[in-house]
Design a protein around this motif. Structure first.
Motif, PDB file in Angstrom:
ATOM      1  N   ILE A  75       2.062  -7.016   4.060  1.00 36.96           N
ATOM      2  CA  ILE A  75       1.074  -7.707   3.228  1.00 36.96           C
ATOM      3  C   ILE A  75       1.758  -8.768   2.374  1.00 36.96           C
ATOM      4  CG2 ILE A  75      -0.503  -7.430   1.267  1.00 36.96           C
ATOM      5  CD1 ILE A  75      -1.190  -4.640   2.470  1.00 36.96           C
ATOM      6  N   VAL A 133       1.022 -12.779   2.353  1.00 37.24           N
ATOM      7  CA  VAL A 133       0.584 -13.476   1.141  1.00 37.24           C
ATOM      8  C   VAL A 133       1.588 -14.569   0.781  1.00 37.24           C
ATOM      9  CG1 VAL A 133       0.136 -13.218  -1.340  1.00 37.24           C
ATOM     10  CG2 VAL A 133      -0.791 -11.549   0.286  1.00 37.24           C
ATOM     11  N   PHE A 187      -7.414 -16.744  -2.378  1.00 37.89           N
ATOM     12  CA  PHE A 187      -7.017 -15.343  -2.284  1.00 37.89           C
ATOM     13  C   PHE A 187      -8.016 -14.460  -3.036  1.00 37.89           C
ATOM     14  CE2 PHE A 187      -4.587 -11.559  -3.466  1.00 37.89           C
ATOM     15  CZ  PHE A 187      -4.140 -11.175  -2.214  1.00 37.89           C
ATOM     16  N   ASP A 224     -11.298 -13.743  -1.226  1.00 40.38           N
ATOM     17  CA  ASP A 224     -11.227 -12.924  -0.018  1.00 40.38           C
ATOM     18  C   ASP A 224     -11.566 -11.476  -0.386  1.00 40.38           C
ATOM     19  OD1 ASP A 224     -10.524 -11.363   2.193  1.00 40.38           O
ATOM     20  OD2 ASP A 224      -8.695 -12.499   2.592  1.00 40.38           O
ATOM     21  N   GLN A 254     -11.116  -8.789   1.094  1.00 37.86           N
ATOM     22  CA  GLN A 254     -10.043  -7.851   1.428  1.00 37.86           C
ATOM     23  C   GLN A 254      -8.915  -7.902   0.400  1.00 37.86           C
ATOM     24  OE1 GLN A 254      -8.816  -8.558   5.442  1.00 37.86           O
ATOM     25  NE2 GLN A 254     -10.825  -8.140   6.282  1.00 37.86           N
ATOM     26  N   ALA A 255      -8.881  -8.951  -0.403  1.00 37.40           N
ATOM     27  CA  ALA A 255      -7.812  -9.101  -1.390  1.00 37.40           C
ATOM     28  C   ALA A 255      -8.046  -8.237  -2.619  1.00 37.40           C
ATOM     29  CB  ALA A 255      -7.691 -10.562  -1.801  1.00 37.40           C
ATOM     30  N   GLU A 256      -9.246  -7.727  -2.794  1.00 39.33           N
ATOM     31  CA  GLU A 256      -9.579  -6.959  -3.994  1.00 39.33           C
ATOM     32  C   GLU A 256      -8.612  -5.799  -4.231  1.00 39.33           C
ATOM     33  OE1 GLU A 256     -13.181  -4.202  -5.678  1.00 39.33           O
ATOM     34  OE2 GLU A 256     -13.702  -5.832  -4.340  1.00 39.33           O
ATOM     35  N   VAL A 278      -5.522  -5.526  -3.214  1.00 36.75           N
ATOM     36  CA  VAL A 278      -4.211  -6.055  -3.568  1.00 36.75           C
ATOM     37  C   VAL A 278      -4.208  -6.493  -5.030  1.00 36.75           C
ATOM     38  CG1 VAL A 278      -2.515  -7.873  -3.086  1.00 36.75           C
ATOM     39  CG2 VAL A 278      -3.714  -6.756  -1.202  1.00 36.75           C
ATOM     40  N   ILE A 279      -5.274  -7.147  -5.460  1.00 38.11           N
ATOM     41  CA  ILE A 279      -5.388  -7.596  -6.845  1.00 38.11           C
ATOM     42  C   ILE A 279      -5.389  -6.395  -7.790  1.00 38.11           C
ATOM     43  CG2 ILE A 279      -6.902  -8.743  -8.511  1.00 38.11           C
ATOM     44  CD1 ILE A 279      -7.746 -10.598  -6.113  1.00 38.11           C
TER      45      ILE A 279
END
Length: 138
Positions: A15, A19, A116, A119, A121-123, A125-126
């Motif tokens: 990941i 990124v 980002f 997105d 799907q980024a939630e 990761v954030i």
């Protein structure tokens, strides 16, 4: 050794590479990579600083920081000087060209941040980054 789920470490490394590649691509028009941009912004925030402290601020080891500083110094974006109190210490200074590089790259970085964040799907990761940041500051 059988495992029911993928290795978390390997997954996170994949990941982060994806990124990083995305941000590197976004910053390409400014001629910077995300690591370089982050170093310049850190210097802008904290001012002239010893290489060792800069490495700690960037969560890099000192030798990796040195390798990252070399191209920035060659381009005149940073200046590395001998420490005033300790001649063995190397202090990194942001140059006017470095400030200009931050200003030139900032719109590309902001656009990458927005893409980002948008997105779905980024939630996750954030959220993870927020939790890690909170743990680091605790």
């Amino acid at each position: 050794m059988a495992s029911e789920s993928p290795c978390t470490c390997t997954t996170l490394r994949r990941i982060t590479r994806a990124v990083t590649a995305s941000y590197d691509e976004a910053l390409r028009p400014a001629g910077l990579r995300i690591t370089q941009f982050a170093i310049l912004r850190t210097l802008d925030r904290i001012g002239p600083v010893a290489v060792t402290r800069l490495a700690a601020e960037a969560a890099l080891d000192r030798s990796t920081m040195g390798r990252n500083l070399d191209p920035l110094e060659r381009r005149g974006l940073v200046r590395i000087a001998v420490g005033e109190k300790d001649q063995r210490e190397r202090v990194v200074h942001l140059t006017d060209a470095g400030v200009a590089a931050i200003d030139a790259a900032a719109p590309f970085w902001i656009a990458a941040q927005r893409r980002f964040a948008a997105d779905p799907q980024a939630e996750a990761v954030i959220r993870l980054a927020d939790r890690l940041g909170a743990a680091r500051n605790a």
